[in-house]
Design a protein around this motif. Sequence first.
Motif, PDB file in Angstrom:
ATOM      1  N   LEU A  47       0.830  -1.201   0.000  1.00 41.63           N
ATOM      2  CA  LEU A  47       0.000   0.000   0.000  1.00 41.63           C
ATOM      3  C   LEU A  47       0.867   1.255   0.000  1.00 41.63           C
ATOM      4  N   LEU A  48       1.886   1.291   0.838  1.00 43.27           N
ATOM      5  CA  LEU A  48       2.768   2.448   0.922  1.00 43.27           C
ATOM      6  C   LEU A  48       3.490   2.692  -0.402  1.00 43.27           C
ATOM      7  N   LEU A  49       4.044   1.647  -0.986  1.00 44.63           N
ATOM      8  CA  LEU A  49       4.779   1.816  -2.242  1.00 44.63           C
ATOM      9  C   LEU A  49       3.851   2.203  -3.387  1.00 44.63           C
ATOM     10  N   TYR A  50       2.618   1.711  -3.376  1.00 40.13           N
ATOM     11  CA  TYR A  50       1.648   2.100  -4.401  1.00 40.13           C
ATOM     12  C   TYR A  50       1.311   3.589  -4.285  1.00 40.13           C
ATOM     13  N   ILE A  51       1.045   4.039  -3.074  1.00 37.39           N
ATOM     14  CA  ILE A  51       0.677   5.446  -2.872  1.00 37.39           C
ATOM     15  C   ILE A  51       1.849   6.364  -3.183  1.00 37.39           C
ATOM     16  N   LEU A  52       3.041   6.018  -2.717  1.00 41.56           N
ATOM     17  CA  LEU A  52       4.200   6.872  -2.957  1.00 41.56           C
ATOM     18  C   LEU A  52       4.679   6.817  -4.402  1.00 41.56           C
ATOM     19  N   GLY A  53       4.282   5.803  -5.143  1.00 39.45           N
ATOM     20  CA  GLY A  53       4.670   5.707  -6.542  1.00 39.45           C
ATOM     21  C   GLY A  53       3.727   6.410  -7.493  1.00 39.45           C
ATOM     22  N   THR A  54       2.641   6.973  -6.978  1.00 41.83           N
ATOM     23  CA  THR A  54       1.641   7.620  -7.818  1.00 41.83           C
ATOM     24  C   THR A  54       2.209   8.781  -8.637  1.00 41.83           C
ATOM     25  N   PRO A  55       3.000   9.698  -8.058  1.00 45.90           N
ATOM     26  CA  PRO A  55       3.532  10.795  -8.885  1.00 45.90           C
ATOM     27  C   PRO A  55       4.404  10.298 -10.043  1.00 45.90           C
ATOM     28  N   GLY A  56       5.190   9.277  -9.820  1.00 47.10           N
ATOM     29  CA  GLY A  56       6.031   8.735 -10.890  1.00 47.10           C
ATOM     30  C   GLY A  56       5.209   8.098 -11.997  1.00 47.10           C
ATOM     31  N   ARG A 113       2.955   8.450 -17.418  1.00 43.51           N
ATOM     32  CA  ARG A 113       1.777   8.417 -18.287  1.00 43.51           C
ATOM     33  C   ARG A 113       1.681   9.685 -19.116  1.00 43.51           C
ATOM     34  N   ARG A 114       1.929  10.855 -18.514  1.00 41.41           N
ATOM     35  CA  ARG A 114       1.885  12.113 -19.256  1.00 41.41           C
ATOM     36  C   ARG A 114       2.974  12.165 -20.316  1.00 41.41           C
ATOM     37  N   ALA A 115       4.162  11.644 -19.988  1.00 38.88           N
ATOM     38  CA  ALA A 115       5.242  11.624 -20.974  1.00 38.88           C
ATOM     39  C   ALA A 115       4.886  10.716 -22.143  1.00 38.88           C
ATOM     40  N   ALA A 116       4.261   9.576 -21.856  1.00 39.64           N
ATOM     41  CA  ALA A 116       3.864   8.658 -22.924  1.00 39.64           C
ATOM     42  C   ALA A 116       2.772   9.273 -23.792  1.00 39.64           C
ATOM     43  N   GLU A 117       1.814   9.962 -23.173  1.00 42.63           N
ATOM     44  CA  GLU A 117       0.771  10.628 -23.947  1.00 42.63           C
ATOM     45  C   GLU A 117       1.355  11.741 -24.804  1.00 42.63           C
ATOM     46  N   SER A 118       2.301  12.460 -24.250  1.00 39.88           N
ATOM     47  CA  SER A 118       2.942  13.536 -25.000  1.00 39.88           C
ATOM     48  C   SER A 118       3.721  12.981 -26.186  1.00 39.88           C
ATOM     49  N   ALA A 119       4.409  11.866 -25.981  1.00 44.09           N
ATOM     50  CA  ALA A 119       5.165  11.248 -27.070  1.00 44.09           C
ATOM     51  C   ALA A 119       4.215  10.678 -28.121  1.00 44.09           C
ATOM     52  N   ALA A 120       3.075  10.191 -27.711  1.00 46.73           N
ATOM     53  CA  ALA A 120       2.101   9.635 -28.647  1.00 46.73           C
ATOM     54  C   ALA A 120       1.507  10.728 -29.532  1.00 46.73           C
ATOM     55  N   GLU A 121       1.415  11.928 -29.001  1.00 47.84           N
ATOM     56  CA  GLU A 121       0.888  13.043 -29.784  1.00 47.84           C
ATOM     57  C   GLU A 121       1.956  13.651 -30.686  1.00 47.84           C
ATOM     58  N   GLY A 122       3.176  13.162 -30.601  1.00 43.04           N
ATOM     59  CA  GLY A 122       4.258  13.704 -31.409  1.00 43.04           C
ATOM     60  C   GLY A 122       4.888  14.926 -30.785  1.00 43.04           C
ATOM     61  N   ASN A 123       4.693  15.097 -29.513  1.00 41.26           N
ATOM     62  CA  ASN A 123       5.199  16.263 -28.802  1.00 41.26           C
ATOM     63  C   ASN A 123       6.174  15.778 -27.739  1.00 41.26           C
ATOM     64  N   ALA A 124       7.319  15.301 -28.145  1.00 43.29           N
ATOM     65  CA  ALA A 124       8.279  14.735 -27.207  1.00 43.29           C
ATOM     66  C   ALA A 124       8.934  15.800 -26.351  1.00 43.29           C
ATOM     67  N   GLY A 125       8.929  17.045 -26.770  1.00 45.05           N
ATOM     68  CA  GLY A 125       9.576  18.109 -26.006  1.00 45.05           C
ATOM     69  C   GLY A 125       8.785  18.564 -24.801  1.00 45.05           C
ATOM     70  N   GLY A 126       7.522  18.222 -24.738  1.00 48.57           N
ATOM     71  CA  GLY A 126       6.701  18.606 -23.608  1.00 48.57           C
ATOM     72  C   GLY A 126       6.140  20.014 -23.708  1.00 48.57           C
ATOM     73  N   HIS A 127       6.314  20.677 -24.845  1.00 49.10           N
ATOM     74  CA  HIS A 127       5.782  22.018 -25.017  1.00 49.10           C
ATOM     75  C   HIS A 127       4.396  21.947 -25.637  1.00 49.10           C
ATOM     76  N   ALA A 128       3.650  23.001 -25.444  1.00 52.18           N
ATOM     77  CA  ALA A 128       2.303  23.046 -25.998  1.00 52.18           C
ATOM     78  C   ALA A 128       2.373  23.093 -27.520  1.00 52.18           C
ATOM     79  N   THR A 129       1.428  22.438 -28.142  1.00 51.64           N
ATOM     80  CA  THR A 129       1.390  22.443 -29.611  1.00 51.64           C
ATOM     81  C   THR A 129       0.712  23.721 -30.087  1.00 51.64           C
ATOM     82  N   ALA A 130       1.122  24.204 -31.219  1.00 53.38           N
ATOM     83  CA  ALA A 130       0.543  25.415 -31.796  1.00 53.38           C
ATOM     84  C   ALA A 130      -0.708  25.030 -32.562  1.00 53.38           C
TER      85      ALA A 130
END
Length: 88
Positions: A44-53, A58-75
């Motif tokens: 339980l502790l490791l699951y809760i503390l691992g949530t931010p990672g 997940r956000r990095a994978a979604e960003s890479a899937a959209e073709g935005n690997a730099g993490g900047h907003a798309t125009a």
Amino acid sequence: MYLVAIAWAYVALMMAAAEALSPQGTLFGAFVTLLLYGVLPLSLLLYILGTPGRRRRRRAAESAAEGNAGGHATARPAEGFAAEREEA
């Protein structure tokens, strides 16, 4: 984070060993002690503390899937306005 988890696992293991080797203790009691004081709280502790990672990955994978690997907003053009095309 992992140092605390390793220390807690060591303490829970020693408690289970003390239960198993005690004259009044049983192996079943040692197993329950290890499960209730070690495995369940640590998972339980490791699951809760691992949530931010997980959220960050997940956000990095979604960003890479959209073709935005730099993490900047798309125009994108503003809503309600059509993109202008130049005619050749």
